[in-house]
Design a protein around this motif. Structure first.
Motif, PDB file in Angstrom:
ATOM      1  N   GLU A   1       9.573  45.115  10.350  1.00  0.00           N
ATOM      2  CA  GLU A   1       8.383  45.461   9.570  1.00  0.00           C
ATOM      3  C   GLU A   1       8.695  45.605   8.086  1.00  0.00           C
ATOM      4  O   GLU A   1       7.855  45.287   7.242  1.00  0.00           O
ATOM      5  CB  GLU A   1       7.759  46.744  10.110  1.00  0.00           C
ATOM      6  N   THR A   2       9.887  46.064   7.766  1.00  0.00           N
ATOM      7  CA  THR A   2      10.256  46.212   6.354  1.00  0.00           C
ATOM      8  C   THR A   2      10.882  44.946   5.786  1.00  0.00           C
ATOM      9  O   THR A   2      11.042  44.831   4.563  1.00  0.00           O
ATOM     10  CB  THR A   2      11.237  47.387   6.162  1.00  0.00           C
ATOM     11  N   ASN A   3      11.223  44.007   6.646  1.00  0.00           N
ATOM     12  CA  ASN A   3      11.788  42.719   6.219  1.00  0.00           C
ATOM     13  C   ASN A   3      10.998  41.597   6.898  1.00  0.00           C
ATOM     14  O   ASN A   3      11.461  41.008   7.879  1.00  0.00           O
ATOM     15  CB  ASN A   3      13.268  42.628   6.604  1.00  0.00           C
ATOM     16  N   PRO A   4       9.797  41.296   6.399  1.00  0.00           N
ATOM     17  CA  PRO A   4       8.907  40.360   7.108  1.00  0.00           C
ATOM     18  C   PRO A   4       9.464  38.950   7.265  1.00  0.00           C
ATOM     19  O   PRO A   4       9.007  38.207   8.130  1.00  0.00           O
ATOM     20  CB  PRO A   4       7.650  40.357   6.236  1.00  0.00           C
ATOM     21  N   ASP A   5      10.459  38.570   6.459  1.00  0.00           N
ATOM     22  CA  ASP A   5      11.050  37.238   6.593  1.00  0.00           C
ATOM     23  C   ASP A   5      12.356  37.256   7.382  1.00  0.00           C
ATOM     24  O   ASP A   5      13.068  36.258   7.426  1.00  0.00           O
ATOM     25  CB  ASP A   5      11.309  36.631   5.207  1.00  0.00           C
ATOM     26  N   ALA A   6      12.679  38.387   7.996  1.00  0.00           N
ATOM     27  CA  ALA A   6      13.950  38.484   8.724  1.00  0.00           C
ATOM     28  C   ALA A   6      14.004  37.498   9.883  1.00  0.00           C
ATOM     29  O   ALA A   6      15.070  36.956  10.201  1.00  0.00           O
ATOM     30  CB  ALA A   6      14.171  39.902   9.230  1.00  0.00           C
ATOM     31  N   VAL A   7      12.884  37.266  10.534  1.00  0.00           N
ATOM     32  CA  VAL A   7      12.792  36.242  11.580  1.00  0.00           C
ATOM     33  C   VAL A   7      11.704  35.266  11.159  1.00  0.00           C
ATOM     34  O   VAL A   7      10.566  35.657  10.893  1.00  0.00           O
ATOM     35  CB  VAL A   7      12.464  36.856  12.956  1.00  0.00           C
ATOM     36  N   TYR A   8      12.055  33.997  11.071  1.00  0.00           N
ATOM     37  CA  TYR A   8      11.148  32.959  10.551  1.00  0.00           C
ATOM     38  C   TYR A   8      11.122  31.789  11.521  1.00  0.00           C
ATOM     39  O   TYR A   8      12.179  31.437  12.062  1.00  0.00           O
ATOM     40  CB  TYR A   8      11.663  32.516   9.168  1.00  0.00           C
ATOM     41  N   PRO A   9       9.965  31.186  11.812  1.00  0.00           N
ATOM     42  CA  PRO A   9       8.641  31.445  11.245  1.00  0.00           C
ATOM     43  C   PRO A   9       7.984  32.687  11.857  1.00  0.00           C
ATOM     44  O   PRO A   9       8.520  33.307  12.778  1.00  0.00           O
ATOM     45  CB  PRO A   9       7.867  30.180  11.606  1.00  0.00           C
ATOM     46  N   GLU A  10       6.804  33.000  11.339  1.00  0.00           N
ATOM     47  CA  GLU A  10       6.113  34.230  11.710  1.00  0.00           C
ATOM     48  C   GLU A  10       5.827  34.305  13.201  1.00  0.00           C
ATOM     49  O   GLU A  10       5.859  35.385  13.796  1.00  0.00           O
ATOM     50  CB  GLU A  10       4.813  34.364  10.913  1.00  0.00           C
ATOM     51  N   ILE A  11       5.552  33.164  13.829  1.00  0.00           N
ATOM     52  CA  ILE A  11       5.245  33.177  15.262  1.00  0.00           C
ATOM     53  C   ILE A  11       6.424  33.738  16.050  1.00  0.00           C
ATOM     54  O   ILE A  11       6.237  34.442  17.052  1.00  0.00           O
ATOM     55  CB  ILE A  11       4.865  31.752  15.750  1.00  0.00           C
ATOM     56  N   ARG A  12       7.650  33.466  15.616  1.00  0.00           N
ATOM     57  CA  ARG A  12       8.831  33.991  16.309  1.00  0.00           C
ATOM     58  C   ARG A  12       9.008  35.476  15.998  1.00  0.00           C
ATOM     59  O   ARG A  12       9.415  36.257  16.861  1.00  0.00           O
ATOM     60  CB  ARG A  12      10.080  33.215  15.904  1.00  0.00           C
ATOM     61  N   ARG A  13       8.731  35.877  14.773  1.00  0.00           N
ATOM     62  CA  ARG A  13       8.815  37.295  14.424  1.00  0.00           C
ATOM     63  C   ARG A  13       7.840  38.102  15.276  1.00  0.00           C
ATOM     64  O   ARG A  13       8.183  39.158  15.809  1.00  0.00           O
ATOM     65  CB  ARG A  13       8.508  37.484  12.942  1.00  0.00           C
ATOM     66  N   ASN A  14       6.622  37.600  15.411  1.00  0.00           N
ATOM     67  CA  ASN A  14       5.622  38.300  16.230  1.00  0.00           C
ATOM     68  C   ASN A  14       6.042  38.345  17.699  1.00  0.00           C
ATOM     69  O   ASN A  14       5.774  39.322  18.402  1.00  0.00           O
ATOM     70  CB  ASN A  14       4.258  37.617  16.088  1.00  0.00           C
TER      71      ASN A  14
END
Length: 367
Positions: A223-236
């Motif tokens: 949550e504090t590093n929104p680009d830590a997992v990219y793309p967003e679909i994988r982060r979610n």
């Protein structure tokens, strides 16, 4: 195709440029969190499994990682690109037995093929590691001992579904009973929903890692590093896994079942779980264990002038396939937190090349 390349160029530009900001401190004291030189830029490929020959999916991963590394070169960064082969685990043990070969010789034969692919791809790899290397065994043993010292490893009983092909345990809800997608004529069986691989029920005593203790910290990291997992679909996707909850992680197998791997320090009856072994490779190529952790006898070939600070660790970008996001975006950062080490800045997960609507895979035999 041009649109796809354009999107990837924009993403790689953002990832490489992000290196100028330097690493953030995450969880733990500043003594635990090393700060490397802001001009150092470290990109990793996943280490490839040596149960068969490479295919175009491996080539795709290599090109993505090499493109990011070369872009960082153009920005004037001091760069490192690691690659290698993952050579332990039950799948390798069984493949070597089936081929009637000595296990290490079997691994060497296929490792050489991956090394040849790196060269044929003209990838600017600076470090090629094999998990059968003695220096890696020492690094994994030290990492394990650090987790034990910090109270994150304990012995217990584990029951659950295990996929040999994935080298992963799954819960009941992560599996399903259905027909074999590769051969509808076969009797129905139980398969991992995530990977589609067959699973078997396993009940055994082993060592466990207190993964559940890091749920909130992992959510905070993402949550504090929104680009830590990219793309967003994988982060979610990762956030969904974390918020749904999970048990502690089984991190060893009985030596009676798995002989081909690194023994648990102080307990030769157990073998360290292949994914713990494999993930530590990203630190091994940076000279882990560092002098601060291992005393004067540790390697300092990959450390900066201040020998207590590794020159390249943690990774700036880790390129992985979407099927191993869980291992890199949940298990790996949790293990690093437990060891008091800094976390990777970016995990870039790409999609798969497919054949007949299924992932192109050596295990599935559709390559």
């Amino acid at each position: 195709m041009n649109a796809c390349l354009h999107r990837f160029h924009r993403a790689s530009s953002r990832l490489a440029a992000a290196g100028t900001t330097g690493p953030r401190r995450l969880f733990g004291s500043s003594k635990q969190q090393r700060t490397k030189d802001a001009n150092s830029y470290y990109v990793t490929q996943p280490i490839f499994y040596v149960n068969s020959v490479p295919h175009i999916g491996h080539f795709y991963t290599i090109v993505l990682a090499d493109t990011i590394k070369r872009y960082a070169d153009l920005l004037g960064k001091n760069t490192k690109l690691s690659a290698g082969t993952d050579e332990h685990g039950l799948k390798i043990q069984q493949a070597a037995e089936k081929a009637g070969e000595d296990t290490l010789a079997f691994c060497t034969r296929y490792s050489d093929r991956f090394r040849e692919l790196e060269a044929a791809s003209n990838a600017s790899v600076t470090d090629f590691i094999r998990t059968s290397d003695p220096k890696h065994h020492r690094a994994v043993a030290h990492f394990w001992e650090r987790l034990v010292e910090r109270g994150f490893i304990y012995k217990g009983k584990h029951e659950g579904w295990y996929a040999v092909s994935d080298e992963a345990f799954y819960t009941e809800t992560q599996t399903e009973e259905r027909a074999d997608p590769t051969d509808p004529t076969k009797p129905s069986g139980r398969f991992a929903i995530e990977s589609g691989q067959p699973v078997e029920w396993v009940s055994e005593e082993n060592y466990k890692f207190r993964l559940s203790a890091f749920k909130d910290k992992l959510v905070e990291w993402l949550e504090t590093n929104p680009d830590a997992v990219y793309p967003e679909i994988r982060r979610n996707e990762v956030l969904g896994w974390l918020r749904s909850g999970f048990d502690d992680l089984s991190v060893s197998r009985p030596r009676s079942r798995l002989k081909w791997g690194i023994p648990v320090p102080g307990d030769p009856d157990h073998t360290i779980y292949v994914w713990v072994d494999a993930l530590v490779n990203y630190a091994t190529v940076c000279g882990y264990p560092w002098p601060e952790d291992a005393g004067a006898g540790a390697s300092d070939s990959s450390t900066s002038r201040n020998s207590r600070i590794p020159e390249f660790f943690p990774p700036d970008v880790q390129v992985v396939g979407k099927d191993i996001v869980r291992f890199h975006a949940v298990y790996w950062p949790a293990l690093l937190m437990a060891a008091g080490l800094p976390l990777p800045k970016r995990i870039l997960a790409h999609a798969h090349w497919t054949m007949s609507s299924q992932k192109m895979s050596k295990s599935k035999g559709n390559v």
